[in-house]
Design a protein around this motif. Structure first.
Motif, mmCIF file in Angstrom:
data_model
loop_
_atom_site.group_PDB
_atom_site.id
_atom_site.type_symbol
_atom_site.label_atom_id
_atom_site.label_comp_id
_atom_site.label_asym_id
_atom_site.label_seq_id
_atom_site.Cartn_x
_atom_site.Cartn_y
_atom_site.Cartn_z
ATOM 1 N N ARG A 13 32.763 -20.305 4.101
ATOM 2 C CA ARG A 13 32.946 -19.348 4.824
ATOM 3 C C ARG A 13 33.256 -20.123 6.141
ATOM 4 N NH1 ARG A 13 35.691 -14.654 6.616
ATOM 5 N NH2 ARG A 13 35.682 -14.964 8.805
ATOM 6 N N THR A 53 36.911 -20.309 8.243
ATOM 7 C CA THR A 53 37.439 -20.295 9.527
ATOM 8 C C THR A 53 37.974 -21.791 10.236
ATOM 9 O OG1 THR A 53 35.413 -18.976 9.520
ATOM 10 C CG2 THR A 53 35.791 -20.181 11.316
ATOM 11 N N ASP A 73 42.205 -21.654 11.497
ATOM 12 C CA ASP A 73 41.720 -22.812 13.060
ATOM 13 C C ASP A 73 42.911 -23.320 13.430
ATOM 14 O OD1 ASP A 73 40.050 -20.840 13.939
ATOM 15 O OD2 ASP A 73 37.973 -21.834 14.190
#
Length: 324
Positions: free
Chosen positions: A144, A148, A152
């Protein structure tokens, strides 16, 4: 007590002992496999990636920074990048500066798609996960944090603004000022139950797109893919790919450690420990880079009578003109 004598021992078998090779880490395995592929494969058009020539000399931050802008200079090239702002549907949000290996690899993908398809408009998929898979990052295994970070960094890259300058003897000659990305469609990405803006369609700015014509440096995509875990490795590889084949002096070009640190080591302190740590890490990484750019002629100068640094000699580019 009974005395036992003349006991015959069974013959001992000769056993061939083969030393076990240490198990390579996943990163080392990718690099080793990439090095073999680079040596044994003639690259086709689909194996070529591109970076802007200025960004092979100066590039993005390597580490996260709280600053809203970042500057880097090297020789006649300079870069300034400003963090962007995005509307997430309810308010404007300040984004960080893009940093590390991911936005570097993404930028190579964007340049390559634009050049190969002769269009500044680049589709990014329906989500960060789609885009991540399309450029070869694994989303399996429950990582994860990697997902992420990727999402971003992609958004930060799409929203940032930059100035690229190429000068001559201190006088600016060519300056590209503005956004890398002129336009992108964005919607909310609810993957993992979290709301995040994702640019699903991206259009490179007209200035940046046009500047790629004649300023794009061809790189071996296999090498980039193997090195994409390290921002420093990607920067060194791109720098050598752009510079080595342009050297005309038969004795080569000398680059001092202070110059190398200015170009590649802004995150290291200026004291003796910082300089020593940079030199140690640079030499470790350039050894890896040379395994993926085997024709690169780069040697450390250790002559105590001279300034220490690297000697660069004319070398074939990683992508020959006939392969482009």
């Amino acid at each position: 007590m009974e005395h036992v004598s003349n006991i015959e021992l069974p013959a001992l078998r000769k056993v061939q002992i083969t030393p076990r090779r240490p198990k390579l880490s996943p990163t080392a395995t990718k690099i080793a496999e990439g090095a073999v592929a680079v040596r044994e494969t003639n690259p086709g058009e689909e194996d070529i990636a591109y970076l802007h020539a200025v960004m092979t000399q100066v590039s993005l931050p390597r580490r996260k920074t709280a600053e809203r802008f970042f500057e880097r200079r090297s020789g006649n090239a300079s870069l300034r990048i400003d963090a962007g702002v995005i509307d997430n549907g309810s308010k404007y949000v300040e984004l960080p500066l893009p940093y590390g290996p991911m936005p570097r690899y993404m930028l190579a993908f964007l340049n390559t798609f634009a050049i190969r398809n002769k269009t500044p408009e680049i589709p990014l998929g329906n989500s960060a996960r789609d885009f991540m898979e399309s450029i070869g990052y694994s989303v399996s295994g429950g990582k994860r944090g990697t997902y992420t970070t990727f999402r971003d960094q992609a958004t930060a890259l799409a929203a940032c603004r930059l100035i690229l300058t190429v000068g001559d003897r201190g006088v600016p000659k060519t300056q590209l000022k503005g956004d890398i990305v002129e336009e992108f469609e964005a919607w909310s990405d609810f993957e993992g139950g979290q709301r995040a803006v994702w640019p699903g369609r991206l259009v490179l700015s007209e200035k940046y797109y046009r500047s790629l014509d004649g300023s794009a440096v061809p790189l071996n995509h296999t090498a980039l893919k193997a090195l994409r875990g390290s921002a420093l490795a990607l920067d060194i590889y791109a720098w050598l790919a752009h510079r080595l084949h342009r050297i005309r002096d038969r004795s080569g070009t000398f680059v001092s450690w202070p110059s190398l640190k200015q170009q590649f080591g802004d995150e290291y302190s200026e004291d003796n420990d910082g300089r020593a740590n940079f030199r140690r890490e640079f030499l470790r990484v350039i050894h890896i880079v040379k395994s993926l750019y085997p024709t690169a002629r780069v040697h450390e100068c250790t002559d105590q009578r001279k300034s220490c640094g690297l000697t660069l000699r004319c070398s074939p580019p990683p992508i020959a003109k006939s392969d482009r």
